[in-house]
Design a protein around this motif. Sequence first.
Motif, PDB file in Angstrom:
ATOM      1  N   TYR A   5      42.153  42.321  38.269  1.00 23.88           N
ATOM      2  CA  TYR A   5      41.412  43.569  38.096  1.00 23.88           C
ATOM      3  C   TYR A   5      40.586  43.487  36.821  1.00 23.88           C
ATOM      4  O   TYR A   5      40.806  42.628  35.969  1.00 23.88           O
ATOM      5  N   VAL A   6      39.610  44.376  36.714  1.00 22.99           N
ATOM      6  CA  VAL A   6      38.807  44.486  35.498  1.00 22.99           C
ATOM      7  C   VAL A   6      39.456  45.539  34.614  1.00 22.99           C
ATOM      8  O   VAL A   6      39.550  46.706  34.996  1.00 22.99           O
ATOM      9  N   GLU A   7      39.892  45.123  33.428  1.00 22.72           N
ATOM     10  CA  GLU A   7      40.635  46.029  32.559  1.00 22.72           C
ATOM     11  C   GLU A   7      39.738  46.845  31.642  1.00 22.72           C
ATOM     12  O   GLU A   7      40.063  47.987  31.325  1.00 22.72           O
ATOM     13  N   ALA A   8      38.620  46.273  31.188  1.00 19.93           N
ATOM     14  CA  ALA A   8      37.807  46.964  30.192  1.00 19.93           C
ATOM     15  C   ALA A   8      36.330  46.718  30.434  1.00 19.93           C
ATOM     16  O   ALA A   8      35.923  45.622  30.806  1.00 19.93           O
ATOM     17  N   VAL A   9      35.544  47.769  30.207  1.00 20.18           N
ATOM     18  CA  VAL A   9      34.090  47.691  30.296  1.00 20.18           C
ATOM     19  C   VAL A   9      33.533  48.272  29.005  1.00 20.18           C
ATOM     20  O   VAL A   9      33.983  49.324  28.545  1.00 20.18           O
ATOM     21  N   VAL A  10      32.554  47.586  28.414  1.00 22.04           N
ATOM     22  CA  VAL A  10      31.947  48.057  27.172  1.00 22.04           C
ATOM     23  C   VAL A  10      30.448  48.173  27.372  1.00 22.04           C
ATOM     24  O   VAL A  10      29.843  47.387  28.113  1.00 22.04           O
ATOM     25  N   GLY A  11      29.835  49.176  26.749  1.00 20.71           N
ATOM     26  CA  GLY A  11      28.397  49.351  26.887  1.00 20.71           C
ATOM     27  C   GLY A  11      27.810  50.079  25.700  1.00 20.71           C
ATOM     28  O   GLY A  11      28.521  50.766  24.965  1.00 20.71           O
ATOM     29  N   PRO A  12      26.498  49.960  25.488  1.00 19.03           N
ATOM     30  CA  PRO A  12      25.851  50.586  24.337  1.00 19.03           C
ATOM     31  C   PRO A  12      25.533  52.065  24.540  1.00 19.03           C
ATOM     32  O   PRO A  12      25.203  52.762  23.587  1.00 19.03           O
ATOM     33  N   THR A  13      25.594  52.545  25.770  1.00 24.38           N
ATOM     34  CA  THR A  13      25.343  53.958  26.038  1.00 24.38           C
ATOM     35  C   THR A  13      26.530  54.538  26.791  1.00 24.38           C
ATOM     36  O   THR A  13      27.239  53.818  27.509  1.00 24.38           O
ATOM     37  N   PRO A  14      26.781  55.837  26.643  1.00 23.16           N
ATOM     38  CA  PRO A  14      27.930  56.443  27.316  1.00 23.16           C
ATOM     39  C   PRO A  14      27.882  56.234  28.823  1.00 23.16           C
ATOM     40  O   PRO A  14      26.829  56.308  29.452  1.00 23.16           O
ATOM     41  N   GLY A  15      29.031  55.958  29.392  1.00 21.17           N
ATOM     42  CA  GLY A  15      29.130  55.743  30.829  1.00 21.17           C
ATOM     43  C   GLY A  15      30.552  55.963  31.285  1.00 21.17           C
ATOM     44  O   GLY A  15      31.417  56.370  30.512  1.00 21.17           O
ATOM     45  N   VAL A  16      30.792  55.695  32.552  1.00 20.23           N
ATOM     46  CA  VAL A  16      32.126  55.877  33.117  1.00 20.23           C
ATOM     47  C   VAL A  16      32.636  54.526  33.617  1.00 20.23           C
ATOM     48  O   VAL A  16      31.857  53.614  33.877  1.00 20.23           O
ATOM     49  N   PRO A  17      33.958  54.393  33.743  1.00 13.93           N
ATOM     50  CA  PRO A  17      34.492  53.132  34.266  1.00 13.93           C
ATOM     51  C   PRO A  17      34.078  52.911  35.716  1.00 13.93           C
ATOM     52  O   PRO A  17      33.747  53.846  36.447  1.00 13.93           O
ATOM     53  N   ARG A  18      34.097  51.664  36.126  1.00 11.23           N
ATOM     54  CA  ARG A  18      34.049  51.316  37.544  1.00 11.23           C
ATOM     55  C   ARG A  18      35.362  50.605  37.838  1.00 11.23           C
ATOM     56  O   ARG A  18      35.640  49.551  37.271  1.00 11.23           O
ATOM     57  N   LEU A  19      36.169  51.201  38.693  1.00 15.73           N
ATOM     58  CA  LEU A  19      37.490  50.658  38.979  1.00 15.73           C
ATOM     59  C   LEU A  19      37.351  49.530  39.989  1.00 15.73           C
ATOM     60  O   LEU A  19      36.848  49.739  41.098  1.00 15.73           O
ATOM     61  N   MET A  20      37.796  48.330  39.607  1.00 19.54           N
ATOM     62  CA  MET A  20      37.660  47.153  40.472  1.00 19.54           C
ATOM     63  C   MET A  20      38.987  46.408  40.523  1.00 19.54           C
ATOM     64  O   MET A  20      39.479  45.940  39.493  1.00 19.54           O
ATOM     65  N   TYR A  21      39.558  46.325  41.727  1.00 20.04           N
ATOM     66  CA  TYR A  21      40.862  45.703  41.924  1.00 20.04           C
ATOM     67  C   TYR A  21      40.811  44.712  43.083  1.00 20.04           C
ATOM     68  O   TYR A  21      40.186  44.982  44.112  1.00 20.04           O
ATOM     69  N   THR A  22      41.479  43.584  42.912  1.00 21.73           N
ATOM     70  CA  THR A  22      41.773  42.698  44.033  1.00 21.73           C
ATOM     71  C   THR A  22      43.141  43.099  44.566  1.00 21.73           C
ATOM     72  O   THR A  22      44.138  43.029  43.838  1.00 21.73           O
ATOM     73  N   ILE A  23      43.191  43.550  45.823  1.00 23.04           N
ATOM     74  CA  ILE A  23      44.427  44.092  46.393  1.00 23.04           C
ATOM     75  C   ILE A  23      44.912  43.177  47.511  1.00 23.04           C
ATOM     76  O   ILE A  23      44.151  42.828  48.419  1.00 23.04           O
ATOM     77  N   SER A  24      46.186  42.806  47.423  1.00 22.66           N
ATOM     78  CA  SER A  24      46.813  41.939  48.420  1.00 22.66           C
ATOM     79  C   SER A  24      47.796  42.753  49.256  1.00 22.66           C
ATOM     80  O   SER A  24      48.614  43.506  48.720  1.00 22.66           O
ATOM     81  N   ASN A  25      47.708  42.594  50.570  1.00 17.61           N
ATOM     82  CA  ASN A  25      48.577  43.307  51.506  1.00 17.61           C
ATOM     83  C   ASN A  25      49.744  42.396  51.908  1.00 17.61           C
ATOM     84  O   ASN A  25      49.548  41.402  52.609  1.00 17.61           O
ATOM     85  N   PRO A  26      50.984  42.720  51.495  1.00 20.16           N
ATOM     86  CA  PRO A  26      52.125  41.864  51.832  1.00 20.16           C
ATOM     87  C   PRO A  26      52.725  42.159  53.207  1.00 20.16           C
ATOM     88  O   PRO A  26      53.641  41.459  53.646  1.00 20.16           O
ATOM     89  N   PHE A  27      52.212  43.192  53.876  1.00 21.61           N
ATOM     90  CA  PHE A  27      52.801  43.635  55.137  1.00 21.61           C
ATOM     91  C   PHE A  27      52.221  42.862  56.326  1.00 21.61           C
ATOM     92  O   PHE A  27      51.124  42.306  56.258  1.00 21.61           O
ATOM     93  N   ASN A  28      52.955  42.885  57.415  1.00 25.40           N
ATOM     94  CA  ASN A  28      52.471  42.308  58.672  1.00 25.40           C
ATOM     95  C   ASN A  28      51.684  43.328  59.485  1.00 25.40           C
ATOM     96  O   ASN A  28      51.440  43.127  60.676  1.00 25.40           O
ATOM     97  N   GLU A  29      51.324  44.414  58.849  1.00 22.07           N
ATOM     98  CA  GLU A  29      50.557  45.492  59.470  1.00 22.07           C
ATOM     99  C   GLU A  29      49.288  45.740  58.648  1.00 22.07           C
ATOM    100  O   GLU A  29      49.236  45.453  57.451  1.00 22.07           O
ATOM    101  N   THR A  30      48.283  46.297  59.305  1.00 20.62           N
ATOM    102  CA  THR A  30      47.076  46.709  58.590  1.00 20.62           C
ATOM    103  C   THR A  30      47.399  47.871  57.656  1.00 20.62           C
ATOM    104  O   THR A  30      48.153  48.779  58.004  1.00 20.62           O
ATOM    105  N   VAL A  31      46.835  47.824  56.463  1.00 22.90           N
ATOM    106  CA  VAL A  31      46.998  48.900  55.484  1.00 22.90           C
ATOM    107  C   VAL A  31      45.678  49.653  55.361  1.00 22.90           C
ATOM    108  O   VAL A  31      44.610  49.041  55.245  1.00 22.90           O
ATOM    109  N   ASP A  32      45.752  50.976  55.398  1.00 23.76           N
ATOM    110  CA  ASP A  32      44.583  51.825  55.173  1.00 23.76           C
ATOM    111  C   ASP A  32      44.738  52.518  53.822  1.00 23.76           C
ATOM    112  O   ASP A  32      45.754  53.182  53.571  1.00 23.76           O
ATOM    113  N   ILE A  33      43.745  52.358  52.959  1.00 21.23           N
ATOM    114  CA  ILE A  33      43.758  53.073  51.682  1.00 21.23           C
ATOM    115  C   ILE A  33      43.232  54.481  51.937  1.00 21.23           C
ATOM    116  O   ILE A  33      42.083  54.676  52.335  1.00 21.23           O
TER     117      ILE A  33
END
Length: 256
Positions: A153-181
């Motif tokens: 995942y991306v833990e930190a974002v830095v910038g010269p002007t005010p902004g908001v985070p962008r949440l970015m995750y690599t998600i692994s599904n351990p189940f034998n079924e489809t997962v819906d977020i």
Amino acid sequence: MKKNMIGFGILLFLFIFMAYKALESPEPQKVIAKEYFISTYRGYVAGYVDEVVALHAYLITPGDQDFRGTIGVRNLPSCLDFKDIGVSKFSYPGATVFDIIVTLRLKEPGHCVMDKAYVIIWRNNATKKAPLGTIEFDILEPSEGKTLDIPAYVEAVVGPTPGVPRLMYTISNPFNETVDIVNVSFRVPGIKIIDSGPREIPPKGIVNFTVTLTNISKPNDLYVIKPLIVYRVREKRYSMPAPPCYRITIPENLKP
């Protein structure tokens, strides 16, 4: 598995590099005239009991200085325990950045708000307080079942002007079924979700999941968002805390 992330080492490197570029101007002493803090958060943290979370407050000082002093934390809510505090020094021509790292333990299940806490510093025959802002906490009992895994995942974002985070995750599904977020849940005043996806993870599959946010109020210099991910396997719903993402704005007078 060891988590891969873009963390505070890179963040501080970028911070120092950009500040260094600013200080290459003909009159570098005008860039930083006196010391000041960047410490006031807006944020949300979902986590399990006994999980730890770090808050970074920054003390920017002119010249090359060493940190000689004592640091404490005051006015934490009862749901949090103070665990540790440390200081890292980053020097470059004309200024010093002290990264004050406050580590907190999530103490008891439930909901609470940290809005009166501050870092107190006794240094150079003076006492200074740096407020830590407002952060909501939702603390859960540890899960005993199998959950999704987030290996990167991306833990930190830095910038010269005010902004908001962008949440970015690599998600692994351990189940034998489809997962819906189903949902990504957090509460930060002025920030809302405008898009997220992909929302379907195939059995034993991996996706790069991104949550795009927008700001509908005046932006803040520091954000921390550690959201709750709600997902469904067949007809049963589960929830799990995700890792944190921090957004830090480099002050205007340190822009290159």
